[in-house]
Design an enzyme around this catalytic site. Sequence first.
Site, short mmCIF file in Angstrom:
data_model
loop_
_atom_site.label_atom_id
_atom_site.label_comp_id
_atom_site.label_asym_id
_atom_site.label_seq_id
_atom_site.Cartn_x
_atom_site.Cartn_y
_atom_site.Cartn_z
N HIS A 1 -49.09 38.07 -36.62
CA HIS A 1 -50.01 37.57 -37.80
C HIS A 1 -50.64 38.95 -38.52
O HIS A 1 -50.68 39.01 -39.68
CB HIS A 1 -51.49 36.95 -37.31
CG HIS A 1 -52.43 36.49 -38.35
ND1 HIS A 1 -52.61 35.34 -38.58
CD2 HIS A 1 -53.31 37.25 -38.90
CE1 HIS A 1 -53.77 35.42 -39.51
NE2 HIS A 1 -53.96 36.45 -39.72
N GLU A 2 -50.99 39.97 -37.77
CA GLU A 2 -51.57 41.14 -38.47
C GLU A 2 -50.22 42.10 -39.14
O GLU A 2 -50.59 42.58 -40.01
CB GLU A 2 -52.02 41.96 -37.21
CG GLU A 2 -53.43 41.60 -36.69
CD GLU A 2 -54.35 40.93 -37.71
OE1 GLU A 2 -54.57 41.57 -38.74
OE2 GLU A 2 -54.95 39.98 -37.33
N GLN B 1 -56.68 44.16 -45.36
CA GLN B 1 -57.88 43.41 -45.42
C GLN B 1 -59.18 44.18 -45.64
O GLN B 1 -60.34 43.44 -45.59
CB GLN B 1 -58.20 42.58 -44.09
CG GLN B 1 -57.11 41.61 -43.86
CD GLN B 1 -57.31 40.80 -42.59
OE1 GLN B 1 -56.80 41.46 -41.40
NE2 GLN B 1 -57.58 39.67 -42.65
N GLY C 1 -57.98 40.53 -34.53
CA GLY C 1 -57.10 41.37 -35.13
C GLY C 1 -57.74 41.67 -36.64
O GLY C 1 -58.18 40.85 -37.41
N HIS D 1 -49.72 40.88 -42.53
CA HIS D 1 -50.68 41.43 -43.48
C HIS D 1 -50.04 42.63 -44.19
O HIS D 1 -50.24 43.04 -45.27
CB HIS D 1 -51.86 41.77 -42.62
CG HIS D 1 -52.96 40.65 -42.77
ND1 HIS D 1 -53.27 39.88 -44.12
CD2 HIS D 1 -53.68 39.85 -41.87
CE1 HIS D 1 -54.13 39.05 -43.77
NE2 HIS D 1 -54.27 38.98 -42.41
N CYS E 1 -57.84 33.24 -40.52
CA CYS E 1 -57.88 34.76 -40.77
C CYS E 1 -59.32 35.16 -41.75
O CYS E 1 -59.76 34.00 -42.46
CB CYS E 1 -56.66 34.75 -42.10
SG CYS E 1 -56.64 36.28 -42.97
N LEU E 2 -59.57 36.34 -41.24
CA LEU E 2 -60.87 36.71 -41.87
C LEU E 2 -60.91 36.73 -43.51
O LEU E 2 -61.96 36.82 -43.93
CB LEU E 2 -61.20 37.88 -41.24
CG LEU E 2 -61.44 38.04 -39.75
CD1 LEU E 2 -61.84 39.62 -38.92
CD2 LEU E 2 -62.60 37.19 -39.17
#
Length: 195
Positions: free
Chosen positions: A147-148, A50, A45, A151, A105-106
């Site tokens: 999760h996304e 991000q 995702g 963000h 998380c990226l």
Amino acid sequence: MILPIVGYGDPVLRKVGENISEDYPNLKELIQNMYETMYNAYGVGLAAPQIGLAIRLFVVDTDPFSDSDDISKEEAETLKGFKKVFINAKILKEEGTMWSFNEGCLSIPDVREDVSRNEKITIEYYDENFKKHTEEYDGLRARVIQHEYDHIEGILFIDKISSLRKTLIKKKLNNIMEGKCSPDYRMKYYNKKGR
């Protein structure tokens, strides 16, 4: 085009995203770039904050999870080929049992923590063609979406862990802000000297 992923500490990760309209500049290209960036970093995702954009847009592709030995055959089937764009998303309901899963998380490389979330969600969103949907998801699909979604609400998964765990990862978080980490994808660090 592969874009640099914004690292922990950047204020854009704490902004609540703005809704966008159908005529958002280069939207199709932006979505394509987000998928390429996510695949390049082996993510499932990626949300617009991000990549430095405080807008309500995220993409998911849960296919990599479908190969996991830790999930049932039924869940693997739901994860296979689940690839979606969520624009102006709004979670209407979170319900069911809270369950824990090890998340990463990226934007926060090399940090993984167990996070509890509701097992089921109802979400309203527009797809890439600005068609409106209201859908229910559960299990890992719901978790990736939650999760996304966090963000675009300015929330990070580490906000959902205990203060003790936060204290234990504080040095790692500071290192990420200063660019003292080396993920195998491009990143933009908030406090890196000479950035």
